[in-house]
Scaffold this motif. Structure first.
Motif, PDB file in Angstrom:
ATOM      1  N   GLY A   1      31.753 -14.407  28.831  1.00  0.00           N
ATOM      2  CA  GLY A   1      32.564 -14.807  27.689  1.00  0.00           C
ATOM      3  C   GLY A   1      33.134 -13.638  26.918  1.00  0.00           C
ATOM      4  O   GLY A   1      33.757 -13.817  25.869  1.00  0.00           O
ATOM      5  N   THR A   2      32.930 -12.410  27.441  1.00  0.00           N
ATOM      6  CA  THR A   2      33.435 -11.213  26.761  1.00  0.00           C
ATOM      7  C   THR A   2      33.993 -10.249  27.805  1.00  0.00           C
ATOM      8  O   THR A   2      33.884 -10.464  29.013  1.00  0.00           O
ATOM      9  CB  THR A   2      32.322 -10.486  25.990  1.00  0.00           C
ATOM     10  OG1 THR A   2      31.480  -9.759  26.911  1.00  0.00           O
ATOM     11  CG2 THR A   2      31.463 -11.457  25.204  1.00  0.00           C
ATOM     12  N   ASP A   3      34.582  -9.157  27.307  1.00  0.00           N
ATOM     13  CA  ASP A   3      34.941  -8.041  28.185  1.00  0.00           C
ATOM     14  C   ASP A   3      34.225  -6.775  27.713  1.00  0.00           C
ATOM     15  O   ASP A   3      34.664  -5.658  27.981  1.00  0.00           O
ATOM     16  CB  ASP A   3      36.463  -7.835  28.215  1.00  0.00           C
ATOM     17  CG  ASP A   3      37.031  -7.502  26.838  1.00  0.00           C
ATOM     18  OD1 ASP A   3      36.274  -7.559  25.841  1.00  0.00           O
ATOM     19  OD2 ASP A   3      38.229  -7.173  26.748  1.00  0.00           O
ATOM     20  N   ASP A   4      33.117  -6.969  26.996  1.00  0.00           N
ATOM     21  CA  ASP A   4      32.333  -5.850  26.483  1.00  0.00           C
ATOM     22  C   ASP A   4      31.405  -5.297  27.572  1.00  0.00           C
ATOM     23  O   ASP A   4      31.047  -6.009  28.513  1.00  0.00           O
ATOM     24  CB  ASP A   4      31.486  -6.285  25.282  1.00  0.00           C
ATOM     25  CG  ASP A   4      32.335  -6.736  24.111  1.00  0.00           C
ATOM     26  OD1 ASP A   4      33.469  -6.235  23.977  1.00  0.00           O
ATOM     27  OD2 ASP A   4      31.865  -7.602  23.344  1.00  0.00           O
TER      28      ASP A   4
ATOM     29  N   LYS B   1      24.689  -1.413  23.512  1.00  0.00           N
ATOM     30  CA  LYS B   1      26.091  -1.048  23.385  1.00  0.00           C
ATOM     31  C   LYS B   1      26.237   0.445  23.671  1.00  0.00           C
ATOM     32  O   LYS B   1      25.255   1.188  23.715  1.00  0.00           O
ATOM     33  CB  LYS B   1      26.609  -1.378  21.989  1.00  0.00           C
ATOM     34  CG  LYS B   1      26.554  -2.846  21.637  1.00  0.00           C
ATOM     35  CD  LYS B   1      27.035  -3.065  20.198  1.00  0.00           C
ATOM     36  CE  LYS B   1      26.924  -4.533  19.801  1.00  0.00           C
ATOM     37  NZ  LYS B   1      27.340  -4.752  18.393  1.00  0.00           N
TER      38      LYS B   1
ATOM     39  N   GLN C   1      33.619 -14.620  33.098  1.00  0.00           N
ATOM     40  CA  GLN C   1      33.114 -15.994  33.032  1.00  0.00           C
ATOM     41  C   GLN C   1      32.083 -16.245  34.131  1.00  0.00           C
ATOM     42  O   GLN C   1      30.950 -16.602  33.860  1.00  0.00           O
ATOM     43  CB  GLN C   1      34.276 -16.991  33.151  1.00  0.00           C
ATOM     44  CG  GLN C   1      35.286 -16.921  32.024  1.00  0.00           C
ATOM     45  CD  GLN C   1      34.718 -17.362  30.683  1.00  0.00           C
ATOM     46  OE1 GLN C   1      33.621 -17.900  30.589  1.00  0.00           O
ATOM     47  NE2 GLN C   1      35.480 -17.115  29.618  1.00  0.00           N
TER      48      GLN C   1
ATOM     49  N   VAL D   1      38.396 -11.934  30.673  1.00  0.00           N
ATOM     50  CA  VAL D   1      37.098 -12.189  30.058  1.00  0.00           C
ATOM     51  C   VAL D   1      36.147 -12.652  31.155  1.00  0.00           C
ATOM     52  O   VAL D   1      36.479 -13.541  31.938  1.00  0.00           O
ATOM     53  CB  VAL D   1      37.204 -13.262  28.951  1.00  0.00           C
ATOM     54  CG1 VAL D   1      35.810 -13.629  28.441  1.00  0.00           C
ATOM     55  CG2 VAL D   1      38.069 -12.766  27.809  1.00  0.00           C
TER      56      VAL D   1
ATOM     57  N   HIS E   1      24.681 -12.393  31.779  1.00  0.00           N
ATOM     58  CA  HIS E   1      25.440 -11.161  32.001  1.00  0.00           C
ATOM     59  C   HIS E   1      25.815 -11.061  33.474  1.00  0.00           C
ATOM     60  O   HIS E   1      25.215 -11.713  34.316  1.00  0.00           O
ATOM     61  CB  HIS E   1      24.624  -9.915  31.622  1.00  0.00           C
ATOM     62  CG  HIS E   1      24.224  -9.853  30.178  1.00  0.00           C
ATOM     63  ND1 HIS E   1      23.285 -10.691  29.624  1.00  0.00           N
ATOM     64  CD2 HIS E   1      24.635  -9.016  29.178  1.00  0.00           C
ATOM     65  CE1 HIS E   1      23.127 -10.381  28.340  1.00  0.00           C
ATOM     66  NE2 HIS E   1      23.933  -9.373  28.052  1.00  0.00           N
TER      67      HIS E   1
END
Length: 380
Positions: free
Chosen positions: A94-97, A116, A226, A224, A71
């Motif tokens: 690897g996400t945009d969460d 979340k 990385q 995203v 993270h």
């Protein structure tokens, strides 16, 4: 617009909007005491034992990075209440969460795993309140209902413009429809100003967020996470000290870490502006993410009046001014739609029933007259 048309507008808007507005207002009422609710349900996460000194931010940052290697830190909440745990926002690579954890700033303990935004009850209620759990499409819906809340507030005040003639007058011994009418007027009159504030502030935030998302998608950017986007050798503590020197009386309350290519470190905070409606994120200081060079300072005390006005929206929406009495008032006002919805729907159903009964009587009378006329030869 005459009173008859205004009355119909108020009634139909109320009928169309009462259930969603009930959800929005009741959840908002609960969320006025969001931290208190969290402290009842999961005190081990949100509340810490206060010690003499916080650990250095650099120490805490390194600890979080070490424990959550997959993270990246994207935001850090520094509460002014020293008994509240820090909230650190993380973005899985690897996400945009977005995820968040609770952190004890005095011993560095991680108090929760990455969650979340709707994993906990209070956060779930916040999502339900903001967008009906439907993300951006839900924001469109809640924006529409915010505008309807404004229409209901304005039309109600216009209909009851001669309020002083019956202020505090409720006919407790009268027929139920008269009693409900009095209750509806009185509750609506005293709640309408707060509803207008909530509708305007909530609608503004939703529209601003939707416009930002539209611009983001229109530009074709789809970032995203990385790799780390900032110079890890920079001292967050040093940046914070410089931020506090950049603006007089500045106290940082939130740190934005770079989470997109064009973002830098920004410290948001309070500057004790003397304005009770000034938010705790009103001012900011920005530093370059690679060099640490000071890039900009924003002081709400010297900002244009429009910016000062918009900054008041957060305290006004959440009742975060003038202490506990206002929070209690905001909480109670959020529950008033329960009374308004019940009395309003009851009066509409009763009037509708009476109107249908009257139409039926007229139809029967007309039919009887027609039969009588046909049977009487003198009527020919």
């Amino acid at each position: 617009m005459n009173n008859k048309t205004l009355f119909k507008l108020h009634g139909w808007v109320g009928l169309f909007a009462f259930l969603p507005l009930l959800v929005i207002c009741v959840t908002g009422s609960v969320l006025v005491f969001k931290y208190e609710l969290e402290n009842i349900i999961r005190p081990h996460m949100v509340t810490v034992t206060e010690s003499e000194r916080r650990l250095e931010l650099d120490t805490l940052k390194d600890s979080v990075n070490q424990q959550f290697k997959h993270h990246e830190i994207v935001g850090w909440v520094l509460f002014q209440d020293r008994q509240r745990a820090d909230v650190v926002y993380l973005m899985p690579k690897g996400t945009d969460d977005w995820r968040h954890i609770y952190l004890d700033p005095f011993d560095g303990g991680i108090l929760s795993s990455p969650a979340k935004k709707d994993d906990f009850l209070s956060d779930w209620l916040l999502e339900l309140h903001a967008n009906f759990l439907l993300e951006d499409s839900g924001l469109v819906i809640t924006t529409v209902y915010s505008l309807l809340l404004i229409i209901l507030g304005i039309s109600g005040l216009m209909l009851y413009k001669k309020f002083w003639k019956s202020l505090f007058k409720i006919r407790w011994q009268a027929k139920r429809i008269l009693l409900f009418s009095d209750l509806h007027k009185q509750v609506g009159f005293f709640s309408a100003p707060i509803f207008l504030v909530l509708g305007i502030t909530g609608g503004y935030w939703n529209i601003a967020h939707l416009l930002h998302e539209y611009e983001h998608h229109a530009s074709g950017d789809s970032f995203v996470m990385q790799d780390r986007l900032y110079n890890d050798a920079l001292s967050i503590d040093d940046l914070q000290r410089r931020a506090h020197h950049a603006l007089a009386n500045f106290k940082s309350t939130y740190i934005t870490f770079p989470y997109e290519e064009d973002m830098h470190f920004t410290f948001y905070g309070d500057v004790s502006a003397g304005n009770p409606l000034s938010s705790e994120y009103a001012s900011s200081v920005t530093f370059h993410r690679h060099t640490g060079e000071h890039m900009a300072s924003y002081d709400i005390r010297t900002a244009p009046m429009l910016n000062v006005f918009l900054d008041t929206f957060r305290p006004l929406h959440f009742g975060l001014f003038a202490g506990m009495p206002i929070r209690v008032l905001w909480c109670v006002a959020g529950l008033m739609p329960l009374i308004l919805s019940f009395t309003g729907v009851y009066m509409w159903l009763l009037r509708r029933s009476k109107k249908r009964a009257k139409q039926l009587r007229l139809q029967k009378r007309a039919a009887a007259q027609e039969v009588t006329g046909e049977a009487n030869p003198l009527s020919i």
